[in-house]
Design an enzyme around this catalytic site. Structure first.
Site, PDB file in Angstrom:
ATOM      1  N   LYS A   1      -5.488   4.535 -39.309  1.00 29.85           N
ATOM      2  CA  LYS A   1      -4.988   3.484 -38.415  1.00 29.85           C
ATOM      3  C   LYS A   1      -6.154   2.703 -37.824  1.00 29.85           C
ATOM      4  O   LYS A   1      -7.164   3.297 -37.451  1.00 29.85           O
ATOM      5  CB  LYS A   1      -4.179   4.129 -37.280  1.00 29.85           C
ATOM      6  CG  LYS A   1      -3.700   3.140 -36.219  1.00 29.85           C
ATOM      7  CD  LYS A   1      -2.882   3.814 -35.135  1.00 29.85           C
ATOM      8  CE  LYS A   1      -3.630   3.881 -33.830  1.00 29.85           C
ATOM      9  NZ  LYS A   1      -2.828   4.400 -32.711  1.00 29.85           N
TER      10      LYS A   1
ATOM     11  N   GLY B   1       5.320   1.948 -29.081  1.00 29.01           N
ATOM     12  CA  GLY B   1       6.061   2.473 -30.226  1.00 29.01           C
ATOM     13  C   GLY B   1       5.562   1.938 -31.560  1.00 29.01           C
ATOM     14  O   GLY B   1       6.024   2.374 -32.624  1.00 29.01           O
TER      15      GLY B   1
ATOM     16  N   GLU C   1       0.851  -1.200   0.000  1.00 28.21           N
ATOM     17  CA  GLU C   1       0.000   0.000   0.000  1.00 28.21           C
ATOM     18  C   GLU C   1       0.879   1.239   0.000  1.00 28.21           C
ATOM     19  O   GLU C   1       1.989   1.233   0.545  1.00 28.21           O
ATOM     20  CB  GLU C   1      -0.880   0.022   1.260  1.00 28.21           C
ATOM     21  CG  GLU C   1      -2.024  -0.967   1.201  1.00 28.21           C
ATOM     22  CD  GLU C   1      -2.905  -0.899   2.439  1.00 28.21           C
ATOM     23  OE1 GLU C   1      -2.584  -0.136   3.388  1.00 28.21           O
ATOM     24  OE2 GLU C   1      -3.912  -1.630   2.465  1.00 28.21           O
TER      25      GLU C   1
HETATM   26  C1  R5P Z   1      -4.024   5.922 -29.550  1.00 28.86           C
HETATM   27  O1  R5P Z   1      -5.072   6.284 -30.092  1.00 28.86           O
HETATM   28  C2  R5P Z   1      -2.982   6.892 -29.080  1.00 28.86           C
HETATM   29  O2  R5P Z   1      -3.239   8.192 -29.543  1.00 28.86           O
HETATM   30  C3  R5P Z   1      -1.591   6.458 -29.494  1.00 28.86           C
HETATM   31  O3  R5P Z   1      -1.496   6.472 -30.905  1.00 28.86           O
HETATM   32  C4  R5P Z   1      -1.309   5.084 -28.987  1.00 28.86           C
HETATM   33  O4  R5P Z   1      -1.570   4.999 -27.613  1.00 28.86           O
HETATM   34  C5  R5P Z   1       0.132   4.688 -29.248  1.00 28.86           C
HETATM   35  O5  R5P Z   1       0.336   3.398 -28.755  1.00 28.86           O
HETATM   36  P1  R5P Z   1       1.536   2.501 -29.252  1.00 28.86           P
HETATM   37  O6  R5P Z   1       2.786   3.301 -29.087  1.00 28.86           O
HETATM   38  O7  R5P Z   1       1.476   1.303 -28.340  1.00 28.86           O
HETATM   39  O8  R5P Z   1       1.258   2.110 -30.672  1.00 28.86           O
END
Ligand code: R5P
Length: 316
Positions: A200, A233, A46
């Site tokens: 995306k 990333g 905690e």
């Molecule tokens: C998602 O909609 C956020 O804006 C970022 O693009 C996302 O969290 C990036 O995550 P990662 O680096 O794991 O691809």
């Protein structure tokens, strides 16, 4: 009374660990006092915190950031708020530079919680009068805090940090997904550049990211990718690679919260990304990343919130 604050009794910022950099910077800009709260873990894990400062009758700001320990940060923020109430603070503003749980802002799948709503309501229930954060994933989430809330825009600081790196190149600001388009718009306006977004999609179960090639005329341009979070990333690395394949001369990135978990650094190193500019909402984990101090822009937002809490309205 803190310099420059209208009608606000001596402003006090109380911070924990990784949030103390931005807290001290904001305090300097406000002419306010910043103190680091004591903390430890009990043997059963905690959290314990203690504030060794005089807060009676003062406008207090509790500063804890949501990384590297998102769940603990929410509890510690609640504990600081509760401790400041106990010390007799006149008002308490919860400032989480990086708000954890902000990406679960909807029930994507049946049976899921709206996590960010639970976090913000919990902080209010602990005694926070106002809430501040930097570049929250979805600004509409702040409507769930039942009091004044501020979403701090990092784009003026990012524009300043990027300008000397861009030289005389034609600049194109690109969001890796449609959700980040307002961020690209704000930064592009400051850099006098064109902007767009990539398509995306993320698998809701596996988390796998797919970015579709899109017809963007980036050939010969310096592209600045802009996002709120870089976590694993995957998004940034895929976007950088795609833009270089599309003919971009260079790809740079400005990301508010650089969590860089797992092998994120390795992915970015291999992606062809030239530079990553990060906000100081969390501690940098990549020596190649440039850190931009968001303390002064945070100070302006905190000033507005506490002046409002203490009944000072700017004349229009
Ligand atoms: C998602 O909609 C956020 O804006 C970022 O693009 C996302 O969290 C990036 O995550 P990662 O680096 O794991 O691809």
């Amino acid at each position: 009374m803190a310099a420059g604050l209208q009608g606000v009794p001596g402003l006090l910022l109380v911070c924990r660990g990784p949030a103390c950099g931005i807290a001290r910077s904001a305090a300097r800009a406000l002419g306010a006092e910043a103190v680091e709260a004591q903390g430890k873990l009990f043997p059963d894990a905690e959290s314990y915190v203690r504030i060794d400062a005089e807060a009676r009758g003062r406008a207090a700001v509790a500063v804890v950031t949501g990384f590297p320990e998102p769940s603990r940060s929410v509890v510690e923020e609640m504990l600081l708020v509760e401790a400041l109430r106990g010390l007799g603070a006149a008002s308490v503003t919860a400032f989480m530079p990086y708000t954890p749980y902000s990406r679960q802002d909807r029930r994507f799948l049946r049976g899921e919680p709206v996590s960010i709503r639970a976090v913000l309501r919990g902080l209010a229930a602990a005694g926070a009068d106002a809430y501040a954060t930097v570049d929250i994933h979805k600004p509409y989430s702040l409507d769930w805090f039942p009091g004044p809330a501020a979403n701090i825009d990092p784009s003026p600081v990012f524009a300043e940090a990027l300008r000397p790196l861009l030289g005389g190149d034609t600049v194109y600001v690109v969001a890796p997904d449609r959700g980040a388009l307002p961020r690209a718009h704000r930064l592009a306006e400051r850099l006098g550049a064109a902007f767009d977004y990539l398509e995306k999609t993320r698998d809701r179960v596996t988390g796998e990211v797919t970015i579709k090639p899109k017809t963007l005329d980036v050939s010969g341009a310096a592209v600045v990718l802009v996002d709120d979070i870089v976590s694993t990333g995957g998004t940034l690395a895929k976007a950088a690679r795609l833009l270089l394949e599309a003919g971009a001369k260079r790809v740079l990135a400005a990301v508010t919260h650089c969590l860089l978990v797992g092998n994120a650094v390795e992915k970015l190193e291999q992606s062809g990304l030239e530079t990553l500019v990060c906000g100081n909402t969390v501690e940098p984990r990549w020596e190649k990343a440039r850190t931009a101090d968001l303390g002064p822009v945070a100070a302006e937002a905190l000033r507005g919130l506490v002046e409002r809490l203490h009944g000072y309205e700017k004349e229009l």
